[in-house]
Design a protein around this motif. Structure first.
Motif, mmCIF file in Angstrom:
data_model
loop_
_atom_site.group_PDB
_atom_site.id
_atom_site.type_symbol
_atom_site.label_atom_id
_atom_site.label_comp_id
_atom_site.label_asym_id
_atom_site.label_seq_id
_atom_site.Cartn_x
_atom_site.Cartn_y
_atom_site.Cartn_z
ATOM 1 N N LEU A 177 0.826 -1.198 0.000
ATOM 2 C CA LEU A 177 0.000 0.000 0.000
ATOM 3 C C LEU A 177 0.867 1.258 0.000
ATOM 4 N N PHE A 178 0.220 2.406 0.099
ATOM 5 C CA PHE A 178 0.918 3.695 0.098
ATOM 6 C C PHE A 178 1.698 3.870 1.416
ATOM 7 N N ASP A 179 2.755 4.661 1.345
ATOM 8 C CA ASP A 179 3.667 4.848 2.474
ATOM 9 C C ASP A 179 3.100 5.881 3.451
ATOM 10 N N GLU A 180 2.191 5.430 4.322
ATOM 11 C CA GLU A 180 1.509 6.368 5.214
ATOM 12 C C GLU A 180 2.385 6.834 6.368
ATOM 13 N N LYS A 181 3.423 6.089 6.710
ATOM 14 C CA LYS A 181 4.285 6.488 7.812
ATOM 15 C C LYS A 181 5.212 7.630 7.433
ATOM 16 N N ARG A 182 5.843 7.537 6.282
ATOM 17 C CA ARG A 182 6.804 8.564 5.882
ATOM 18 C C ARG A 182 6.178 9.669 5.045
ATOM 19 N N LEU A 183 5.077 9.374 4.363
ATOM 20 C CA LEU A 183 4.438 10.359 3.481
ATOM 21 C C LEU A 183 2.933 10.391 3.788
ATOM 22 N N PRO A 184 2.550 11.032 4.901
ATOM 23 C CA PRO A 184 1.152 10.955 5.360
ATOM 24 C C PRO A 184 0.156 11.709 4.495
ATOM 25 N N HIS A 185 0.617 12.675 3.683
ATOM 26 C CA HIS A 185 -0.354 13.458 2.912
ATOM 27 C C HIS A 185 0.135 13.705 1.481
ATOM 28 N N PHE A 233 5.912 28.581 7.248
ATOM 29 C CA PHE A 233 6.232 27.466 8.133
ATOM 30 C C PHE A 233 5.388 26.241 7.769
ATOM 31 N N GLN A 234 4.093 26.454 7.528
ATOM 32 C CA GLN A 234 3.228 25.343 7.150
ATOM 33 C C GLN A 234 3.648 24.742 5.816
ATOM 34 N N HIS A 235 4.058 25.595 4.894
ATOM 35 C CA HIS A 235 4.511 25.146 3.582
ATOM 36 C C HIS A 235 5.698 24.201 3.701
ATOM 37 N N LEU A 236 6.625 24.513 4.603
ATOM 38 C CA LEU A 236 7.870 23.746 4.722
ATOM 39 C C LEU A 236 7.764 22.572 5.690
ATOM 40 N N PHE A 237 6.903 22.683 6.707
ATOM 41 C CA PHE A 237 6.907 21.676 7.765
ATOM 42 C C PHE A 237 5.527 21.093 8.088
ATOM 43 N N GLY A 238 4.446 21.752 7.654
ATOM 44 C CA GLY A 238 3.104 21.269 7.965
ATOM 45 C C GLY A 238 2.783 19.991 7.216
ATOM 46 N N ILE A 239 1.922 19.166 7.791
ATOM 47 C CA ILE A 239 1.576 17.890 7.168
ATOM 48 C C ILE A 239 0.880 18.097 5.829
ATOM 49 N N ARG A 240 0.209 19.248 5.656
ATOM 50 C CA ARG A 240 -0.431 19.569 4.384
ATOM 51 C C ARG A 240 0.413 20.529 3.543
ATOM 52 N N GLY A 241 1.655 20.755 3.948
ATOM 53 C CA GLY A 241 2.517 21.689 3.228
ATOM 54 C C GLY A 241 3.055 21.107 1.937
ATOM 55 N N GLY A 242 2.782 21.768 0.822
ATOM 56 C CA GLY A 242 3.242 21.271 -0.467
ATOM 57 C C GLY A 242 4.751 21.262 -0.611
ATOM 58 N N GLY A 243 5.454 22.073 0.188
ATOM 59 C CA GLY A 243 6.909 22.104 0.131
ATOM 60 C C GLY A 243 7.557 21.408 1.308
ATOM 61 N N ARG A 246 10.606 17.405 4.919
ATOM 62 C CA ARG A 246 10.747 16.010 5.350
ATOM 63 C C ARG A 246 10.182 15.066 4.298
ATOM 64 N N ASN A 247 8.994 15.376 3.773
ATOM 65 C CA ASN A 247 8.389 14.523 2.753
ATOM 66 C C ASN A 247 9.264 14.457 1.498
ATOM 67 N N PHE A 248 9.761 15.609 1.087
ATOM 68 C CA PHE A 248 10.616 15.656 -0.094
ATOM 69 C C PHE A 248 11.863 14.798 0.096
ATOM 70 N N THR A 249 12.444 14.857 1.299
ATOM 71 C CA THR A 249 13.642 14.068 1.578
ATOM 72 C C THR A 249 13.345 12.577 1.485
ATOM 73 N N HIS A 250 12.253 12.134 2.095
ATOM 74 C CA HIS A 250 11.878 10.720 2.028
ATOM 75 C C HIS A 250 11.638 10.284 0.587
ATOM 76 N N PHE A 251 10.889 11.095 -0.160
ATOM 77 C CA PHE A 251 10.593 10.759 -1.548
ATOM 78 C C PHE A 251 11.878 10.632 -2.359
ATOM 79 N N THR A 252 12.785 11.585 -2.175
ATOM 80 C CA THR A 252 14.019 11.595 -2.961
ATOM 81 C C THR A 252 14.910 10.413 -2.628
ATOM 82 N N ILE A 253 15.110 10.146 -1.357
ATOM 83 C CA ILE A 253 15.986 9.041 -0.957
ATOM 84 C C ILE A 253 15.442 7.709 -1.476
ATOM 85 N N LYS A 254 14.107 7.569 -1.489
ATOM 86 C CA LYS A 254 13.516 6.321 -1.956
ATOM 87 C C LYS A 254 13.615 6.150 -3.466
ATOM 88 N N ASN A 255 13.561 7.244 -4.219
ATOM 89 C CA ASN A 255 13.346 7.124 -5.658
ATOM 90 C C ASN A 255 14.453 7.664 -6.560
#
Length: 279
Positions: A177-185, A233-243, A246-255
Motif C-alpha cells: 500500500l501507500f507509504d503512510e508512515k513517511r508520506l502521510p499526505h 512554516f506550514q509550507h515547509l513543515f506542515g503535514i499539508r505543506g506542499g513544500g 521532510r516529505n521531499f527528503t523521504h521521496f528523494t531518498i527512496k526514488n
C-alpha cells in the motif's frame, strides 16, 4: 471489479458533486468506497441519505490522505476488488471516464493509469503528466511537449497524482500500500507510482479519460496564497505543506538514482525555501 476509493474530510459539496458524476458514468461496473475521516459538516448524513450504494468507512479525523486511502483499499480488497482507483473528492468524472480507463486497462492489465485533468471553470487541460529528469531536477510537461494531435491515448510518465489513479491488483500484491508512515499526505501518490515503475509496472497518463478539477482548491495552493510567516512554516513543515522538506527528503531518498541524489536534494531544498514567495 473496479473499486473507487475516495478519502474525504468535510467539503460536503465537493463530495456530493463527485459522487453524482460517478453516477452518470456510461459504465456502471464499479463500486465506490468513501473513507469519511471524521467530517463535521453533515457529510455522514448526506452519504447515508443520498448515496446508499456507497460503502462508507469512518475514520477518527487523523488519517490524512495516505492512511485514508489505505483504509479504503483494504476495505475494497475485502469486498473483492481486482482493480483499485484512488480519487479525490474535488474532481468531477466526465461521463466516459470509467469506460475509457477500463478500456485501456484491459489492453494494458499491468499498467498504472492516470487521467487528463481539465480546469472545471474553463474546460481547458491543466495536467497531462510529466517526465522527470533526475539529473537536473527538471520536468517535461507533456501537455506542452506533445502536439495537440497527440492528446489522446496513453503516454508514459515518471509518476502520477492520486486523483483518478487506477492500480491493478498485481501492483498492490507486489509493492503493498501507500507509504503512510513517511508520506502521510503529499507525495505519497508520486512515490507509489515511482516505486511501481521501478518494479517494472508501466505508468501512463490516459488522455482519453478526463477529470474536471479545481486547481485553486488544493491545500498547498491555499497555503501559498497566504504569504505569511505562518504560511511559510506550514509550507515547509506542515503535514499539508506542499513544500514539506521532510516529505521531499523521504521521496528523494527512496526514488532518486544514487549518482544524482546530492544535487537533486540540494536543488529541491532551495526551490522549496524560495518557491513559496514566487507564487
Amino acid at each position: 471489479m473496479l473499486y473507487i476509493v475516495i478519502p474525504v474530510f468535510n467539503r460536503q459539496q465537493f463530495t456530493r458533486a463527485c459522487l453524482l458524476s460517478l453516477r452518470q458514468q456510461t459504465r456502471a461496473d464499479f463500486r465506490v468506497v468513501v473513507v469519511d475521516d471524521g467530517s463535521t459538516d453533515g457529510t455522514p448524513r448526506m452519504l447515508a441519505e443520498e448515496f446508499p450504494e456507497v460503502d462508507v468507512v469512518t475514520g477518527d479525523g487523523n488519517l490524512f490522505w495516505t492512511a485514508g486511502v489505505n483504509v479504503g483499499i483494504r476495505r475494497a480488497l475485502v469486498l473483492g476488488a481486482t482493480r483499485i482507483m484512488t480519487m479525490n473528492n474535488d474532481v468531477l468524472a466526465l461521463p466516459d471516464f470509467v469506460a475509457q480507463m477500463l478500456r485501456w486497462a484491459d489492453r494494458h492489465p499491468r499498467a498504472i493509469l492516470g487521467a487528463l485533468e481539465l480546469d472545471a471553470a474553463s474546460g481547458q487541460p491543466v495536467y497531462g503528466g510529466e517526465r522527470l529528469d533526475w539529473r537536473t531536477n527538471t520536468r517535461q510537461d507533456l501537455l506542452t511537449a506533445l502536439p495537440p494531435t497527440e492528446h489522446h491515448g496513453l503516454h508514459a510518465v515518471t509518476y502520477l497524482p492520486g486523483r483518478g489513479l487506477l492500480i491493478p491488483l498485481e501492483v498492490i500484491e507486489e509493492i503493498g500500500l501507500f507509504d503512510e508512515k513517511r508520506l502521510p499526505h503529499y507525495l505519497a501518490d508520486f512515490d507509489y507510482t515511482s516505486v511501481a515503475r521501478r518494479h517494472g509496472f508501466p505508468v501512463f497518463c490516459n488522455y482519453d479519460a478526463r477529470l474536471s478539477t479545481y486547481p485553486d482548491e488544493s491545500g498547498q495552493e491555499q497555503t501559498r496564497r497566504k504569504h505569511s510567516l505562518r504560511g511559510y512554516f506550514q509550507h515547509l513543515f506542515g503535514i499539508r505543506g506542499g513544500g514539506n522538506l521532510r516529505n521531499f527528503t523521504h521521496f528523494t531518498i527512496k526514488n532518486c538514482p544514487r549518482p544524482f541524489l546530492p544535487y537533486f536534494l540540494l536543488n529541491g531544498y532551495a526551490r522549496r525555501l524560495v518557491g513559496y514567495f514566487l507564487h
